[in-house]
Design an enzyme around this catalytic site. Structure first.
Site, PDB file in Angstrom:
ATOM      1  N   GLU A 442       4.386  -0.355  -3.879  1.00  0.00           N
ATOM      2  CA  GLU A 442       5.063   0.175  -5.081  1.00  0.00           C
ATOM      3  C   GLU A 442       4.329  -0.223  -6.361  1.00  0.00           C
ATOM      4  O   GLU A 442       4.950  -0.505  -7.382  1.00  0.00           O
ATOM      5  CB  GLU A 442       6.522  -0.278  -5.158  1.00  0.00           C
ATOM      6  CG  GLU A 442       7.436   0.353  -4.151  1.00  0.00           C
ATOM      7  CD  GLU A 442       7.292   1.853  -4.101  1.00  0.00           C
ATOM      8  OE1 GLU A 442       6.950   2.465  -5.124  1.00  0.00           O
ATOM      9  OE2 GLU A 442       7.492   2.400  -3.001  1.00  0.00           O
TER      10      GLU A 442
HETATM   11  C1  LIG Z   1       3.135  -2.653   4.374  1.00  0.00           C
HETATM   12  C2  LIG Z   1       2.831  -1.537   3.431  1.00  0.00           C
HETATM   13  C3  LIG Z   1       3.770  -0.547   3.224  1.00  0.00           C
HETATM   14  C4  LIG Z   1       3.490   0.515   2.369  1.00  0.00           C
HETATM   15  N1  LIG Z   1       4.385   1.561   2.250  1.00  0.00           N
HETATM   16  C5  LIG Z   1       3.994   2.689   1.612  1.00  0.00           C
HETATM   17  C6  LIG Z   1       4.789   3.884   1.659  1.00  0.00           C
HETATM   18  O1  LIG Z   1       5.889   3.912   2.222  1.00  0.00           O
HETATM   19  N2  LIG Z   1       4.316   5.000   1.064  1.00  0.00           N
HETATM   20  C7  LIG Z   1       3.109   5.028   0.432  1.00  0.00           C
HETATM   21  O2  LIG Z   1       2.732   6.076  -0.053  1.00  0.00           O
HETATM   22  N3  LIG Z   1       2.344   3.916   0.340  1.00  0.00           N
HETATM   23  C8  LIG Z   1       2.742   2.756   0.927  1.00  0.00           C
HETATM   24  N4  LIG Z   1       1.955   1.642   0.876  1.00  0.00           N
HETATM   25  C9  LIG Z   1       0.722   1.680   0.099  1.00  0.00           C
HETATM   26  C10 LIG Z   1       0.776   0.812  -1.143  1.00  0.00           C
HETATM   27  O3  LIG Z   1       1.665   1.352  -2.081  1.00  0.00           O
HETATM   28  C11 LIG Z   1      -0.675   0.671  -1.639  1.00  0.00           C
HETATM   29  O4  LIG Z   1      -1.322  -0.197  -0.739  1.00  0.00           O
HETATM   30  C12 LIG Z   1      -0.748   0.193  -3.053  1.00  0.00           C
HETATM   31  O5  LIG Z   1      -0.287   1.189  -3.921  1.00  0.00           O
HETATM   32  C13 LIG Z   1      -2.165  -0.192  -3.468  1.00  0.00           C
HETATM   33  O6  LIG Z   1      -3.105   0.774  -3.103  1.00  0.00           O
HETATM   34  P1  LIG Z   1      -4.403   0.333  -2.284  1.00  0.00           P
HETATM   35  O7  LIG Z   1      -3.964  -0.535  -1.172  1.00  0.00           O
HETATM   36  O8  LIG Z   1      -5.190   1.521  -1.960  1.00  0.00           O
HETATM   37  O9  LIG Z   1      -5.205  -0.593  -3.286  1.00  0.00           O
HETATM   38  P2  LIG Z   1      -6.279  -0.108  -4.403  1.00  0.00           P
HETATM   39  O10 LIG Z   1      -5.698   0.991  -5.210  1.00  0.00           O
HETATM   40  O11 LIG Z   1      -7.584   0.131  -3.744  1.00  0.00           O
HETATM   41  O12 LIG Z   1      -6.348  -1.414  -5.304  1.00  0.00           O
HETATM   42  C14 LIG Z   1      -7.101  -2.583  -4.923  1.00  0.00           C
HETATM   43  C15 LIG Z   1      -7.010  -3.605  -6.059  1.00  0.00           C
HETATM   44  O13 LIG Z   1      -7.578  -3.037  -7.251  1.00  0.00           O
HETATM   45  C16 LIG Z   1      -6.637  -3.071  -8.316  1.00  0.00           C
HETATM   46  N5  LIG Z   1      -6.764  -1.860  -9.112  1.00  0.00           N
HETATM   47  C17 LIG Z   1      -6.935  -0.589  -8.665  1.00  0.00           C
HETATM   48  N6  LIG Z   1      -6.986   0.264  -9.703  1.00  0.00           N
HETATM   49  C18 LIG Z   1      -6.834  -0.482 -10.816  1.00  0.00           C
HETATM   50  C19 LIG Z   1      -6.804  -0.187 -12.212  1.00  0.00           C
HETATM   51  N7  LIG Z   1      -6.893   1.069 -12.662  1.00  0.00           N
HETATM   52  N8  LIG Z   1      -6.631  -1.213 -13.062  1.00  0.00           N
HETATM   53  C20 LIG Z   1      -6.504  -2.475 -12.631  1.00  0.00           C
HETATM   54  N9  LIG Z   1      -6.539  -2.809 -11.332  1.00  0.00           N
HETATM   55  C21 LIG Z   1      -6.697  -1.823 -10.439  1.00  0.00           C
HETATM   56  C22 LIG Z   1      -5.260  -3.159  -7.656  1.00  0.00           C
HETATM   57  O14 LIG Z   1      -4.329  -3.778  -8.508  1.00  0.00           O
HETATM   58  C23 LIG Z   1      -5.579  -4.006  -6.420  1.00  0.00           C
HETATM   59  O15 LIG Z   1      -5.541  -5.353  -6.772  1.00  0.00           O
HETATM   60  C24 LIG Z   1       2.251   0.548   1.678  1.00  0.00           C
HETATM   61  C25 LIG Z   1       1.336  -0.481   1.856  1.00  0.00           C
HETATM   62  C26 LIG Z   1       1.593  -1.495   2.739  1.00  0.00           C
HETATM   63  C27 LIG Z   1       0.537  -2.543   2.952  1.00  0.00           C
END
Ligand SMILES: Cc1cc2nc3c(=O)[nH]c(=O)nc-3n(C[C@H](O)[C@H](O)[C@H](O)COP(=O)(O)OP(=O)(O)OC[C@H]3O[C@@H](n4cnc5c(N)ncnc54)[C@H](O)[C@@H]3O)c2cc1C
Length: 598
Positions: A442
């Site tokens: 989220e």
């Molecule tokens: C157990 C679990 C349940 C989940 N459930 C759902 C679900 O039901 N539906 C769904 O759609 N998703 C779900 N997710 C996905 C989750 O919402 C994402 O993992 C999350 O939004 C982060 O995206 P990412 O993992 O691709 O990280 P990335 O976007 O790759 O980010 C990696 C790091 O870079 C930082 N970062 C990235 N962009 C920026 C920026 N512009 N400025 C500053 N920092 C930045 C982030 O803060 C983070 O620290 C789930 C994830 C998990 C692990």
């Protein structure tokens, strides 16, 4: 296994004494939600959590969800389905939903208190009903009449559950990158094709149908986030008249093996030309997504808070029972071989940090939900708008602070147990592992921080902060002559003034160089969270003194407020210094300087 007893005294204190919910709901036209009814709901939710959900917490962690690659089926741990059926029979899934759609119409404030109880009992289980809320909100706000008619009631009453399908392998935070496609069909439906990952409750056998809310791009979509549309895609096809048909072309391809919340099904969902319907306008899916995410963000804050509460209860019990060493000022229990560790200042520090952040966090988050009720129910448009601004401002603070504090709180709980906290027997390490996800999904803490300093502050000339500070100043004036508050109000007013000045200075630097905002963002969020919590701690002292709670309860609130002001609020000094140091020290190092390429 960790134990759990619902903290009903403190929940009631916040709801009745601090937030004065009964008079608030009467003012909002919900006089039937009186103290008696609220207490009855809390009592029943506490019983359900303590006796049905909490006992399933450890087995859920140990057994986890099972995936069958041959069928794509996902089976949650033993007992989960029966617990879900009981939850549905009790009418809990629709507690806060519109009665028109089968809900009970209770205020969000009461719903969030129930969510705390559920999530403390069993966070992984709580994810199954939670995801339906976002789906319901999106359909209520943007769905066509027939979509509301067909989908809302089964979702609200727990006959079906919902999901939010946003994330893809290459696209998490930046949803503009998503590749899932939606092809218009001759019959007005859409064929959805793509892979979504990490989808919570994407597949399971708790209910016969699962309703996926999916972000995808139409063929004529403009590039980036402006080209995203929202679709509703059922596991079993649903016609416009509500007839449920054959299995849709959406299937779970795998479940993730995770650090925590093992019992929550985190699914890879493959959409292979699956039949879906557009929700809202083409290319306007981002708006609908925010409707889903805003409720979910506050709810994830509650998740972190709920785990903090359970960890603290166990750490406190252990600190009272564990006999080691003697008190520094001489034996306190000379008849015993050693004193309980709670006599040690350092153990008291760890316990008090938890207590102050948990009880303070409860006031902060429940107050945000009270504003949500005002935003949803007030007959006065200006008051609704004001409350909406406040909710928007408080959402990233609640989500990020309560979840980050859950990591600190579960860490401190483990420390109180010593080595016994690291082994599985006491169940504390599970709470720490479960808590870790809450700062990530989220919207990560980094993204909440950018939301707070950017969209909610810089872009609005600090509208939310101004309202929050105005409320605080009104409270300070009203209590200016209260001797019990004298020690707190002076430092608090100074901090609030500093918060305003720091905000202006930071936003001004950000106007000249946007990287200044990014560099300040996370420290600014924590700074804001700590000052906001100080405001609530002062209100807690006032509310306790005005209540008919026993003197010991009032003293405990005052002593915890003193601890907060003496030992936690000063964290703002470090955050302020970091904010004021600017972006240079973060941006000066060339990328190569971080270390050799791995
Ligand atoms: C157990 C679990 C349940 C989940 N459930 C759902 C679900 O039901 N539906 C769904 O759609 N998703 C779900 N997710 C996905 C989750 O919402 C994402 O993992 C999350 O939004 C982060 O995206 P990412 O993992 O691709 O990280 P990335 O976007 O790759 O980010 C990696 C790091 O870079 C930082 N970062 C990235 N962009 C920026 C920026 N512009 N400025 C500053 N920092 C930045 C982030 O803060 C983070 O620290 C789930 C994830 C998990 C692990």
């Amino acid at each position: 296994m960790s134990s759990y007893k619902a903290p009903l005294d403190d929940l009631r204190f916040v709801i009745h004494d601090v937030l004065q919910a009964e008079s608030l709901f009467t003012r909002l036209g919900n006089a039937e939600v009186n103290r008696e009814l609220m207490d009855a709901v809390l009592d029943e939710a506490a019983r359900f959590s303590e006796t049905v959900l909490a006992p399933l917490n450890q087995i859920g962690d140990q057994v986890g969800c099972k995936f069958d690659p041959a069928t794509g089926d996902v089976t949650p741990p033993p007992g989960f389905k029966q617990a879900f059926q009981q939850f549905v029979e009790g009418g809990w899934t629709g507690l806060t939903n519109d009665p028109e759609h089968g809900g009970q119409g209770m205020p969000a404030l009461i719903g969030s208190a129930v969510t705390e109880l559920v999530d403390s009992g069993n966070l992984a289980w709580g994810n199954f009903p939670m995801l339906s809320h976002g789906a319901v909100k999106a359909l209520e706000t943007y769905g066509e009449d027939w979509q509301k008619e067909v989908f809302l009631k089964p979702l609200v009453t727990g006959q079906w559950t919902g999901t939010m399908c946003l994330t893809e392998p290459h696209c998490g935070t930046d949803l503009g990158l998503l590749k899932t496609r939606a092809e218009p069909q001759a019959d007005g439906k859409y064929a959805i094709t793509g892979t979504k990952i990490f989808i919570t409750a994407g597949e399971h056998d708790l209910v016969p149908n699962i309703i996926h809310l999916v972000l995808a791009k139409l063929p004529d979509a403009p590039p980036g986030a402006k080209g995203i549309s929202l679709f509703v895609v059922p596991k079993f096809k649903v016609d416009r008249d509500g007839t449920v048909g054959e299995r849709n072309a959406v299937r779970c391809g795998a479940i993730e093996h995770k650090m925590g919340i093992h019992a929550s099904a985190t699914c890879v969902m493959n959409f292979d030309g699956a039949e879906g319907y557009l929700v809202g306008q083409p290319h306007k899916g981002l708006q609908a997504m925010f409707v889903m995410m805003n409720t979910a963000r506050l709810a994830v804050g509650i998740q972190g808070h709920a785990l903090s509460e359970r960890a603290y209860q166990n750490a406190l019990r252990y600190a009272r029972e564990r006999l080691q060493s003697r008190s520094l000022s001489g034996a306190k229990f000379p008849d015993k071989p050693a004193d309980p560790i709670i006599v040690q200042p350092d153990v008291r520090r760890m316990l008090l940090v938890q207590k102050a952040l948990i009880e303070g966090g409860r006031m902060l988050s429940l107050s945000a939900y009270a504003q949500l009720d005002i935003a949803n129910r007030s007959p006065d448009a200006a008051e609704r708008e004001r409350a909406e601004t406040l909710v928007g401002f408080l959402t990233p603070i609640c989500k990020a602070c309560l979840t980050e504090w859950s990591i600190e709180n579960t860490y401190n709980a483990i420390q109180c147990f010593g080595g016994h906290g690291y082994i599985a027997e006491h169940g504390i390490e599970q709470l720490a592992r479960d808590a870790r996800i809450t700062t990530l999904y989220e919207g990560t803490t980094g993204i909440q921080s950018l939301d707070l300093i950017g969209r909610k502050t810089a872009a609005t000339q600090g509208a939310g902060l101004k309202l929050f500070l105005a409320d605080m100043e009104a409270f300070a004036k009203e209590h200016a002559n209260d001797p019990a508050l004298a020690e707190f109000l002076g430092p608090l007013r100074a901090k609030c003034e500093e918060w305003g000045q720091l905000t202006i200075a930071t936003v001004m630097r950000g106007m000249a160089n946007p990287e200044e905002l990014g560099a300040a963002s996370t420290d600014y969020l924590f700074y804001s969270g700590y000052v906001a919590l100080a405001c609530w701690w002062v209100r807690a002292v006032a509310a306790a003194n005005a209540s008919d709670h026993p003197q010991a309860f009032k003293d405990a609130k005052r002593d915890t407020a003193r601890f907060y002001f003496a030992r936690i609020l000063p964290r703002t000094l470090a955050h302020k210094a970091a904010i004021e140091s600017g972006a240079d020290s973060l941006m000066a190092l060339p990328e190569a300087g971080f270390g050799p390429q791995g």
